[in-house]
Enzyme design. Structure first.
Site: not given
Length: 337
Positions: A177, A190, A260
């Site tokens: 990742k 986020h 994700d």
């Protein structure tokens, strides 16, 4: 088949046949689960991990309730990103930055011990290593948290390979990742939209190119980063240009691609659930991750939303079959746990 493409978070330390997650595993043959130590909204509350014994019990129950191979996954990178913490009785693992200063033999010993700890705990999928390059000192998500092995892709590949090999030796899947590179970003996906158009450079693809050549990758995670150099409209997670044209066609990646967490604000703020799942699947993503940390997603609703779009033709059945085939191949590769 839709269920096999989902990896879901759930709120229990212990489960039984009446637990919601067990019903979902049985009803839909879910592809996997993701475990967290704490709730995102309340760090004082335990979510899935409180001690080695408790975790062993939980993972063995999860496996016993699933008739198909189940991915039992965590984010265990080492350093600040670790769900198995010393405070709960697990061993500490150094951060990527600390590891990169060590001799290869020391790194091997550390990652071997971590892989054995994961195996003993019943984890068979680790969302690591990070192969983002530490190219932006102002980046708080990768650079600031010491999650990168450095700015030199050769060094990153060297240590990532040690991490991957350690996991492979214990029959645990690794997940590279965050494709196509999160190391140059300034924001945190986020919390909202992250635009790397002016900071990203092609050098960030180097670790992927090298590791794809080695033919040793179990999975790659695609990131919620927007890069107008690669796609003027969509962030990578939802981009056909990034996930199919660049990763699969240009770089030659044939394996499983996981998103994700699709509840991160970078996508959930800007797209509806219907748009997110259709764009992600059509872009080439095989496994959709809903961590149920940043929001709560009803799995029955999620399956219905995807199914209705397959019925309407917005998502082709061919795409669902392709992903299922890749997931099946992935499990075939691994010796039976």
């Amino acid at each position: 088949m839709i269920g096999r493409m989902l990896l879901i978070g759930f709120p229990n330390e212990d489960i039984n046949e009446n637990s919601e997650i067990v019903r979902q595993i049985k009803s839909y043959e879910l592809g996997g689960v993701i475990l967290f130590d704490r709730f995102y909204s309340d760090r004082s509350k335990t979510k899935n991990i409180s001690s080695p014994k408790q975790l062993q019990r939980l993972t063995s129950k999860l496996k016993s309730f699933s008739t198909k191979p189940l991915l039992i996954s965590v984010d265990q990178e080492g350093g600040k990103v670790a769900r198995l913490k010393p405070a709960y009785g697990f061993s500490q693992t150094a951060s990527a930055k600390q590891i990169s200063a060590l001799h290869v033999e020391e790194a091997k010993a550390i990652y071997k011990a971590q892989a054995q700890m994961l195996k003993k705990s019943g984890i068979n999928c680790d969302f690591a290593p990070v192969v983002d390059l530490a190219v932006n000192p102002k980046n708080m998500v990768i650079y600031g948290l010491e999650r990168s092995y450095g700015s030199d892709s050769k060094e990153v590949v060297k240590y990532a390979k040690i991490f991957m090999d350690s996991l492979k030796n214990e029959n645990i899947f690794s997940v590279l990742k965050h494709f196509p590179g999160h190391g140059s970003s300034l924001g945190d996906s986020h919390k909202g939209f992250v635009n790397i158009s002016n900071t990203w450079s092609e050098i960030e693809l180097e670790p992927y190119k090298e590791l794809i050549k080695s033919n040793d990758i179990s999975m790659i995670m695609t990131a919620h980063v927007f890069n107008s150099q690669l796609d003027a409209k969509y962030p990578a997670t939802l981009s056909y240009k990034v996930n199919t044209q660049l990763l699969r066609e240009k770089l030659g990646y044939r394996g499983v691609l996981i998103s994700d967490d699709l509840q991160m604000k970078a996508v959930s703020k800007h797209y509806s659930l219907k748009e997110i799942v259709a764009l992600a699947i059509n872009s080439g993503v095989d496994i959709l991750l809903f961590g149920n940390q940043l929001a709560t997603q009803d799995v029955d609703e999620l399956i219905e939303v995807i199914l209705s779009q397959v019925k309407s033709g917005a998502i082709s059945q061919k795409r669902i079959s392709e992903s299922n085939k890749r997931i099946e191949e992935l499990h075939k590769k691994r010796k039976k746990l």
